[in-house]
Design an enzyme around this catalytic site. Sequence first.
Site, mmCIF file in Angstrom:
data_model
loop_
_atom_site.group_PDB
_atom_site.id
_atom_site.type_symbol
_atom_site.label_atom_id
_atom_site.label_comp_id
_atom_site.label_asym_id
_atom_site.label_seq_id
_atom_site.Cartn_x
_atom_site.Cartn_y
_atom_site.Cartn_z
ATOM 1 N N ASP A 413 0.820 -1.211 0.000
ATOM 2 C CA ASP A 413 0.000 0.000 0.000
ATOM 3 C C ASP A 413 0.854 1.260 0.000
ATOM 4 O O ASP A 413 0.586 2.213 0.735
ATOM 5 C CB ASP A 413 -0.941 -0.022 1.223
ATOM 6 C CG ASP A 413 -2.148 0.902 1.032
ATOM 7 O OD1 ASP A 413 -2.422 1.286 -0.126
ATOM 8 O OD2 ASP A 413 -2.817 1.224 2.026
ATOM 9 N N LYS A 415 1.919 4.663 -0.873
ATOM 10 C CA LYS A 415 1.280 5.876 -1.411
ATOM 11 C C LYS A 415 1.665 7.033 -0.491
ATOM 12 O O LYS A 415 2.043 6.817 0.672
ATOM 13 C CB LYS A 415 -0.242 5.705 -1.471
ATOM 14 C CG LYS A 415 -0.883 5.354 -0.137
ATOM 15 C CD LYS A 415 -2.388 5.270 -0.246
ATOM 16 C CE LYS A 415 -3.004 4.830 1.059
ATOM 17 N NZ LYS A 415 -4.457 4.796 1.055
ATOM 18 N N ASN A 418 0.674 7.275 3.209
ATOM 19 C CA ASN A 418 1.234 6.342 4.190
ATOM 20 C C ASN A 418 2.711 6.596 4.462
ATOM 21 O O ASN A 418 3.366 5.830 5.152
ATOM 22 C CB ASN A 418 1.034 4.896 3.724
ATOM 23 C CG ASN A 418 -0.416 4.471 3.837
ATOM 24 O OD1 ASN A 418 -1.193 5.127 4.518
ATOM 25 N ND2 ASN A 418 -0.780 3.394 3.172
HETATM 26 N N1 LIG Z 1 2.716 7.582 13.871
HETATM 27 C C1 LIG Z 1 2.025 8.556 13.304
HETATM 28 N N2 LIG Z 1 2.468 9.817 13.373
HETATM 29 C C2 LIG Z 1 1.779 10.822 12.798
HETATM 30 N N3 LIG Z 1 0.635 10.655 12.128
HETATM 31 C C3 LIG Z 1 0.137 9.423 12.029
HETATM 32 C C4 LIG Z 1 0.797 8.299 12.602
HETATM 33 N N4 LIG Z 1 0.073 7.193 12.334
HETATM 34 C C5 LIG Z 1 -0.992 7.620 11.614
HETATM 35 N N5 LIG Z 1 -0.965 8.949 11.426
HETATM 36 C C6 LIG Z 1 -1.942 9.790 10.703
HETATM 37 O O1 LIG Z 1 -3.200 9.153 10.699
HETATM 38 C C7 LIG Z 1 -3.576 8.808 9.367
HETATM 39 C C8 LIG Z 1 -4.358 7.511 9.362
HETATM 40 O O2 LIG Z 1 -3.511 6.479 9.863
HETATM 41 P P1 LIG Z 1 -3.478 5.048 9.189
HETATM 42 O O3 LIG Z 1 -3.211 5.223 7.713
HETATM 43 O O4 LIG Z 1 -2.563 4.173 9.940
HETATM 44 O O5 LIG Z 1 -4.980 4.630 9.443
HETATM 45 P P2 LIG Z 1 -5.867 3.656 8.605
HETATM 46 O O6 LIG Z 1 -7.095 3.428 9.400
HETATM 47 O O7 LIG Z 1 -5.120 2.426 8.250
HETATM 48 O O8 LIG Z 1 -6.115 4.520 7.336
HETATM 49 P P3 LIG Z 1 -6.675 4.006 5.953
HETATM 50 O O9 LIG Z 1 -8.037 3.505 6.233
HETATM 51 O O10 LIG Z 1 -6.648 5.277 5.099
HETATM 52 O O11 LIG Z 1 -5.725 2.972 5.479
HETATM 53 C C9 LIG Z 1 -2.258 8.762 8.603
HETATM 54 O O12 LIG Z 1 -2.452 8.928 7.221
HETATM 55 C C10 LIG Z 1 -1.505 9.909 9.254
HETATM 56 O O13 LIG Z 1 -1.943 11.149 8.770
#
Ligand SMILES: Nc1ncnc2c1ncn2[C@@H]1O[C@H](COP(=O)(O)OP(=O)(O)OP(=O)(O)O)[C@@H](O)[C@H]1O
Length: 663
Positions: A413, A415, A418
């Site tokens: 994934d 992009k 991420n």
């Molecule tokens: N360790 C971190 N530090 C800073 N920001 C973070 C961190 N982890 C996540 N984020 C923020 O939160 C957002 C969402 O996190 P993540 O992509 O892990 O969630 P997700 O539920 O898997 O999202 P998606 O459904 O889009 O895949 C990230 O794109 C980022 O902006």
Amino acid sequence: MKGWTKSWFGLSKKATSNQNSAVPNPEYSRSPLTAKTNHPLDGNYGAKKDVSSKGAFKDMEMSSAIPDANEDILMSGGPSTVDREALNSPSGKNSDILPEVDHEPSGYLKLKIDSLKLEGNHTDAAMAMECTSFKQLFLVIQFGTSEYVSPPLKWKSSTRDTAISIPSRDSSAAASRASSMLSNFTFNTSTMSYCPTSSTPNPSAPSHVVFDVAKRLPVELNIYDHSRGNCFVGKTVIHPCYDYNQYEQYSNRVEVSSAYAQLVDLRVQLSSVFQPLNKKSYGPEDFEPLKLIGKGTFGQVYLVRKKDTRRVYAMKILSKKVIVRRKEVTHTIGERDILVQTAAADSPFIVALRFSFQTPKDLYLVTDYMAGGELFWHLQKSIRFPEARAKFYIAELLLALQALHKRGIVYRDLKPENILLDVQGHIALCDFGLSKANLSVGSTTRTFCGTTDYLAPEVILDEGGYDMMVDFWSLGVLLYEMTCGWSPFYAENTQQLYKNIVFGKVRFPRGLLSAEARDLIKLLLNRNAKNRLGAHGDAEEVKRHSFFADINWEELSAKRFSPPFKPIVEGEFDVSNFDVEFTNKEVPNDFVPVGDMSTSAPLSSTVQNGFKGFTYVDSSQMDEAYNTEPGSPTSSVSSFHDDYHNQDFNRTNDDFFMDHIDP
Ligand SMILES: Nc1ncnc2c1ncn2[C@@H]1O[C@H](COP(=O)(O)OP(=O)(O)OP(=O)(O)O)[C@@H](O)[C@H]1O
């Protein structure tokens, strides 16, 4: 050229909805500089069967209580002052990671910066002038991927505690007066003034920093000059003493950057002590919510502060209900497992998992906070990056992918959303929700997942499965996107996008990319995964490409390359690199206390059992099961497959690239 005038459209994040629908939304929402909802397509949708997890859930264990973080660091037993210059020099032999002892927190490291001392004979007026601007120096203290950003340091005279005011540059008499004043000046952090801003929800910052220690890592101190646009001044590395309760003092010469080389001779004096933990396990009540910083498919991501050490982290909260409803139990447990594995992979370019736990309602993943925000955010602002900047990110990403592939993990994934930036501008991969572990070299998987723009053709075609090469395809898409400002396969709808990915031409804008960059993109975007760059030697093969000729991989992997761009981060609570859509939202004062899993659970005990394995799960069985389910995204591309099989496919890879189009 027709169709390529909307250069940044490729960066608009499309609402390829996976809201329990097997069919990707054919209409993209096209608000290029605002929307960011390109949800991944996940092969799990429409799946009827859930695979229960293996193994028992285990909280990250702690083994003793932490004294108040504000307690003075000075311990009884007497300090032993050590000049560790040679030992701690960033370029010294001993600068690499110390032998690891444990992956789980075993203690906490308290660090107190006693002073930043300016040494030498400051007789030169220009030097004196320069030194006055140091009123705005600040520190970024890095422990693994955990970062602490200090407030600006306050000048302190050895005789008077006063800020110096230096007259204008052309007054040489005043300058020389200032020069003599400066000869014995230090920054004294014990008296540093802390200036809360709107982005600092709680202004009571500690005067020293405490890190939760799982691995006994060196600590890097980076000094920046706020008055000069956060210019890098220099750094030093210390190797703290990890004997329990052993108090140490260090006096380290700062390795200054060339911009400051003739002007300063800085020495940093600090003390450290490592202490054991008594605490056995953590829950949400141990963290204080500060800001909402993101939302994903299953819940929110908060900036939080751990109450005992006052360290800030990012906490991802996943709703069990939503996970169960969307049949994502296995993937979610897999994400946690992969984060645990990547923590062990020791890659500085992968966000580090610090704690994981669950309540009856939610799952929690606590990672180091990457205050620089998403690369997507910065790419949106810049539209495209200069090639050198794109090269830096691609090279660090390559090292991250190498670390994952070595552990049998395919990321799937890649992009810009991420890819996060740390305070200094290095990248850190997050979101392992779609990654797959235990893929040995030569083996393939078949789950249809990833994010549309970055899908490799073999994932769409679903013919013989796919392998780690999908990550190199996405890397090629990413390099193109970063350097050109739009996606190489941009299309108005999903069907057309798939067609473009599988047999469309990739057009390079005139004069924008070097020959090496074009060649690398061509080799990475080889539709035949077996001939794709990386197929014969994985990341090592990619690293040897001439595009990376000026990269010293050893320096890069030790983070000794200065990033070409430093995000603006003012203080450790700064969330200005995140979307105000999230950061402006009210956050609760506290997370609700943990209830008893068996009594207060909103989900049945059978369902709760599925989360017992918030630990490793082999999801290989899942791929086969989900791929054949009716209504899965795999079947959603069947109409595309029909189209595809009617095409003339006897072309070479070179036919897919056109060298000259107008940007
Ligand atoms: N360790 C971190 N530090 C800073 N920001 C973070 C961190 N982890 C996540 N984020 C923020 O939160 C957002 C969402 O996190 P993540 O992509 O892990 O969630 P997700 O539920 O898997 O999202 P998606 O459904 O889009 O895949 C990230 O794109 C980022 O902006």
